[in-house]
Motif scaffolding. Structure first.
Motif, mmCIF file in Angstrom:
data_model
loop_
_atom_site.group_PDB
_atom_site.id
_atom_site.type_symbol
_atom_site.label_atom_id
_atom_site.label_comp_id
_atom_site.label_asym_id
_atom_site.label_seq_id
_atom_site.Cartn_x
_atom_site.Cartn_y
_atom_site.Cartn_z
ATOM 1 N N LYS A 318 -0.330 3.995 -5.305
ATOM 2 C CA LYS A 318 0.107 3.401 -4.057
ATOM 3 C C LYS A 318 -0.469 3.961 -2.777
ATOM 4 O O LYS A 318 -1.490 4.395 -2.891
ATOM 5 C CB LYS A 318 1.527 3.355 -3.851
ATOM 6 C CG LYS A 318 2.178 2.596 -5.058
ATOM 7 C CD LYS A 318 1.730 1.363 -5.528
ATOM 8 C CE LYS A 318 2.158 0.581 -6.642
ATOM 9 N NZ LYS A 318 1.571 -0.737 -6.995
ATOM 10 N N PHE A 319 0.390 4.475 -1.700
ATOM 11 C CA PHE A 319 -0.600 4.964 -0.574
ATOM 12 C C PHE A 319 -0.276 6.539 -0.822
ATOM 13 O O PHE A 319 0.756 7.218 -1.093
ATOM 14 C CB PHE A 319 0.576 4.889 0.747
ATOM 15 C CG PHE A 319 -0.044 5.756 2.003
ATOM 16 C CD1 PHE A 319 -1.389 5.364 2.604
ATOM 17 C CD2 PHE A 319 0.645 6.710 2.208
ATOM 18 C CE1 PHE A 319 -1.630 6.052 3.538
ATOM 19 C CE2 PHE A 319 0.431 7.515 3.253
ATOM 20 C CZ PHE A 319 -0.729 7.291 4.055
ATOM 21 N N GLN A 320 -1.483 7.379 -0.628
ATOM 22 C CA GLN A 320 -1.513 8.615 -0.697
ATOM 23 C C GLN A 320 -2.606 8.952 0.439
ATOM 24 O O GLN A 320 -3.471 8.438 0.679
ATOM 25 C CB GLN A 320 -2.137 9.267 -1.938
ATOM 26 C CG GLN A 320 -1.039 9.360 -3.049
ATOM 27 C CD GLN A 320 -1.390 9.867 -4.415
ATOM 28 O OE1 GLN A 320 -2.495 10.641 -4.314
ATOM 29 N NE2 GLN A 320 -0.491 9.858 -5.181
ATOM 30 N N LEU A 321 -2.149 9.945 1.306
ATOM 31 C CA LEU A 321 -3.190 10.397 2.489
ATOM 32 C C LEU A 321 -4.122 11.359 1.914
ATOM 33 O O LEU A 321 -3.711 12.480 1.414
ATOM 34 C CB LEU A 321 -2.086 11.035 3.587
ATOM 35 C CG LEU A 321 -2.935 11.615 4.950
ATOM 36 C CD1 LEU A 321 -3.541 10.300 5.356
ATOM 37 C CD2 LEU A 321 -1.985 12.246 5.738
ATOM 38 N N GLY A 359 7.387 9.036 -3.792
ATOM 39 C CA GLY A 359 5.771 9.706 -3.161
ATOM 40 C C GLY A 359 5.314 10.458 -4.290
ATOM 41 O O GLY A 359 6.045 10.735 -5.346
ATOM 42 N N PRO A 360 4.280 11.046 -3.988
ATOM 43 C CA PRO A 360 3.587 11.992 -4.941
ATOM 44 C C PRO A 360 4.450 13.213 -5.318
ATOM 45 O O PRO A 360 4.875 13.789 -4.301
ATOM 46 C CB PRO A 360 2.298 12.059 -4.421
ATOM 47 C CG PRO A 360 2.462 11.992 -2.791
ATOM 48 C CD PRO A 360 3.294 10.797 -2.812
ATOM 49 N N TRP A 366 0.750 14.041 0.462
ATOM 50 C CA TRP A 366 1.358 13.193 1.437
ATOM 51 C C TRP A 366 1.252 11.547 0.885
ATOM 52 O O TRP A 366 0.186 11.264 0.929
ATOM 53 C CB TRP A 366 0.752 13.473 3.055
ATOM 54 C CG TRP A 366 1.606 12.755 4.085
ATOM 55 C CD1 TRP A 366 1.414 11.358 4.286
ATOM 56 C CD2 TRP A 366 2.371 13.257 5.056
ATOM 57 N NE1 TRP A 366 2.377 11.091 5.191
ATOM 58 C CE2 TRP A 366 2.870 12.489 5.913
ATOM 59 C CE3 TRP A 366 2.499 14.763 5.474
ATOM 60 C CZ2 TRP A 366 3.607 12.532 6.963
ATOM 61 C CZ3 TRP A 366 3.453 15.116 6.468
ATOM 62 C CH2 TRP A 366 3.917 13.867 7.368
ATOM 63 N N GLY A 367 2.286 10.989 0.901
ATOM 64 C CA GLY A 367 2.188 9.603 0.421
ATOM 65 C C GLY A 367 3.728 8.955 0.203
ATOM 66 O O GLY A 367 4.545 9.801 0.389
ATOM 67 N N ASN A 368 3.544 7.787 -0.039
ATOM 68 C CA ASN A 368 4.917 6.910 -0.306
ATOM 69 C C ASN A 368 4.552 5.825 -1.171
ATOM 70 O O ASN A 368 3.354 5.402 -1.210
ATOM 71 C CB ASN A 368 5.463 6.602 1.136
ATOM 72 C CG ASN A 368 4.543 5.570 1.709
ATOM 73 O OD1 ASN A 368 4.558 4.248 1.399
ATOM 74 N ND2 ASN A 368 3.991 5.877 2.806
ATOM 75 N N TYR A 369 5.649 5.518 -1.608
ATOM 76 C CA TYR A 369 5.808 4.168 -2.267
ATOM 77 C C TYR A 369 7.340 3.609 -2.072
ATOM 78 O O TYR A 369 8.218 4.388 -2.222
ATOM 79 C CB TYR A 369 5.844 4.237 -3.912
ATOM 80 C CG TYR A 369 6.183 2.972 -4.643
ATOM 81 C CD1 TYR A 369 5.069 1.790 -4.658
ATOM 82 C CD2 TYR A 369 7.573 2.881 -5.259
ATOM 83 C CE1 TYR A 369 5.580 0.744 -5.399
ATOM 84 C CE2 TYR A 369 7.669 1.726 -5.776
ATOM 85 C CZ TYR A 369 6.867 0.584 -6.009
ATOM 86 O OH TYR A 369 7.369 -0.673 -6.538
#
Length: 374
Positions: A318-321, A359-360, A366-369
């Motif tokens: 998903k989203f990871q910075l 998140g991770p 840094w990230g989220n789901y």
């Protein structure tokens, strides 16, 4: 994404088929006796028969709706507010309300502690959100992550900040009834609080149009949880008046809430990131991005097909910075995306919708789901 993994024994799911057949017979007998006008049914609660069957099938019927939340870091906790809103807390110490229909976010201001409060070193977000039984109060972490914040529902007007119980992060919060709650902390202590009238306590240092004035309060009791290394999770059994306490050194403690004393503890093995009960199904969120479903009646994980596969969901990255930390260390050393740990998941009241978030797992990422499975 839904995936399957090979079951160790490779056997056909005969016990699962037998369970489905038994429930089918129960439904048939109930409807037959009802049509014949029999007064004494075999089952006084026909809804339980249907609920048993539905809880077995529901995980296989769920479909995912993912939410894009921007650069929020790791969702640690969540609660349903109503049929269309979820409130969640993050590692970056944000309290947000998510509209499940539109995906819009509303930010809830954190409550500041008084000048007498000493913040914990290295603050690390909102680890717990708890709603009282009447759904009139919500308790979570304050701006100082070792302090308690309480809001009114559904308006999120601030009620109070609780101080002087913990010197490290609050990991979990558990309501005992509509007035009393317990906090568990990384400092290995439990705090007992009463959230009632606040006419005789100090007022907040903050008074503005954005955040109305609120009270500062102290715990009724603070006690160390013996043999615990960092209290991680709490669960309350109302009928037994007992509080279950899980610590990070894998000890499981039982406390009597009427005396606020520990009555037993035992050592456990293994670890998970989140767990919940729905009917006879335990839902388990892992640090590897998997969600498993364990059938208490069958004594094993739910299976797919002929029983040779465990039924589970797997969440991708998903989203990871990809910030400097990721580029300088994780990308070159591991050369892979990391799955999201399932830090929180919550069923709605109907049991037909499951909010999943996380998140991770590595602290440096840094990230989220966030997703709704229904």
């Amino acid at each position: 994404m839904i995936t399957k993994s090979k079951h160790k024994d490779g056997l056909c799911g005969s016990s699962r088929e037998q369970l489905h057949a038994r429930i089918g017979r129960e439904l048939f007998l109930y409807t037959q006796r009802r049509e014949l006008g029999c007064r004494n049914f075999c089952y006084t609660n026909p809804h339980r028969i249907v609920d048993d069957y539905a809880s077995q099938l529901m995980p296989q019927l769920f479909q995912e709706k993912e939410y894009r939340l921007g650069q929020i870091n790791k969702i640690f906790s969540s609660q349903w507010l109503n049929t269309k809103q979820i409130v969640f807390g993050t590692k970056c110490n944000k309290l947000e309300v998510l509209d499940l229909n539109t995906g819009n976010l509303d930010h809830i201001p954190s409550l500041k502690s008084s000048n007498n409060s000493v913040p914990a070193s290295c603050p690390c977000g909102i680890h717990s959100i708890a709603v009282n039984p009447s759904k009139t109060l919500l308790a979570t972490g304050a701006e100082n992550t070792n302090d308690l914040a309480v809001y009114k529902l559904p308006t999120f007007d601030p009620v109070c900040v609780g101080e002087r119980a913990h010197n490290d992060w609050i990991f979990d919060i558990c309501w005992l009834d509509d007035e009393f709650l317990v906090t568990g902390s990384r400092d290995s202590h439990l705090g007992l609080w009463r959230i009632d009238g606040f006419d005789d306590v100090d007022s907040s240092p903050l008074n503005s149009l954005q955040v109305p004035e609120y009270s500062i309060t102290s715990p009724l009791l603070v006690k160390e949880c013996t043999d615990a290394r960092k209290v991680r999770a709490l669960a309350y059994h109302d009928e037994r008046k007992e509080l279950a306490v899980l610590s990070l050194n894998a000890y499981f403690h039982i406390w009597d809430v009427e005396t606020f004393k520990m009555v037993s503890n035992s050592f456990l093995e293994g670890g998970i990131r989140s767990v919940s009960f729905h009917e006879d199904i335990i839902t388990i969120g892992t640090g590897t991005g998997h969600i498993l479903f364990f059938d208490l009646k069958g004594g094993k994980y739910l299976e797919s097909g002929c029983g040779s596969f465990l039924w589970h969901w797997f969440l991708g990255p998903k989203f990871q910075l990809h910030d400097e930390n990721y580029m300088g260390f994780f990308m070159h050393q591991y050369n892979q995306e990391f799955p999201n740990a399932i830090y929180t998941h919550q069923y709605d009241d109907s049991g037909t919708r499951l909010f999943v978030a996380g998140g991770p797992l590595p602290a440096g990422l840094w990230g989220n789901y966030a997703g709704l499975w229904s």
